[in-house]
Design an enzyme around this catalytic site. Structure first.
Site: not given
Length: 245
Positions: A8, A130
């Site tokens: 990330d 998500d």
């Protein structure tokens, strides 16, 4: 099932967030390219990159880092998400050597864009869903919609989406195991392969996904667990390869 290390990216560094909160981040390395090297040397067969700044800003911010990783490993499948909201951005990443792009927010807000992207870049489009309590979240998880994950996933079946990355926000970065029942339900409800994400802590969580006996689950993304050492990439991949069930 593939074990897919996550890198990330925030402000050029490799970080992990808890439950998607930008203010709750841990920096694991200021050199994401050597972090990628660590996972590749550890035997991973695919990498999952996320441009966190891009997810919030709606356009690539850490693109140079992504390109550097892709150029270093031209034969490694790499998937990138975060801020991918135009065909131009997809083209940029594909030309840079990235194998798959993950469309998240735009897939929810403009599902027709997914069909357009699949047509322009066949076999390269992944949809990132998500969820919070089964409902899809967008804009770096800042917004929760009234759209149910399984309903939206089914909508993409005819588009040629190569996979769905399903993340349970409540689990992400918390190292408490992933949402196996829902991941299994999603994999069984749609013909699109599913990559599980969020909450994987150790080998037990990998085993739980395999024990779900859902052939549609083709991968598991892991972040904090491999950075904090509760899961070993090579060991986990070997476990998947040798799993008999």
């Amino acid at each position: 099932m593939l074990i897919i290390p996550a890198i990330d990216l925030k402000d050029g560094a490799c970080v992990r967030l808890r439950q998607g909160r930008m203010e709750d981040s841990t920096v694991f390395s200021d050199d994401p390219v050597s972090m990628a090297a660590k996972w590749v040397e550890g035997g991973c067969r695919r990498l999952h990159l996320v441009d966190l700044n891009g997810a919030f800003e709606g356009q690539p911010v850490n693109g140079e880092v992504v390109t550097a990783i892709a150029k270093r490993y031209p034969n490694l499948p790499i998937q990138i998400g975060g801020g991918i909201r135009s065909l131009e951005t997809i083209e940029h990443y594909v030309k840079a050597g990235v194998s798959h792009v993950i469309i998240g927010t735009k897939a929810v807000k403009q599902p027709e864009f997914v069909a357009e992207a699949c047509k322009a870049f066949p076999g390269r489009v992944i949809v990132g869903l998500d969820a919070k309590d089964g409902f899809v979240a967008t804009d770096g998880w800042a917004e929760v919609s009234a759209v149910q994950v399984i309903d939206l996933a089914k909508r993409f079946e005819a588009d040629g989406v190569s996979a769905i990355v399903y993340t349970d926000i409540a689990k992400d970065g918390m190292m408490q195991g992933c949402n196996v029942p829902f991941t299994k339900a999603l994999a069984e409800a749609t013909s699109i392969p599913v990559i599980a994400s969020g909450g994987i802590h150790n080998l037990g969580d990998i085993k739980a996904l395999l024990d779900a006996k859902a052939p549609g689950i083709i991968g598991a993304i892991t972040g904090r667990a491999i950075y904090e050492g509760t899961l070993d990439v090579a060991e986990a991949q070997a476990f998947c390869d040798n799993y008999q069930g």
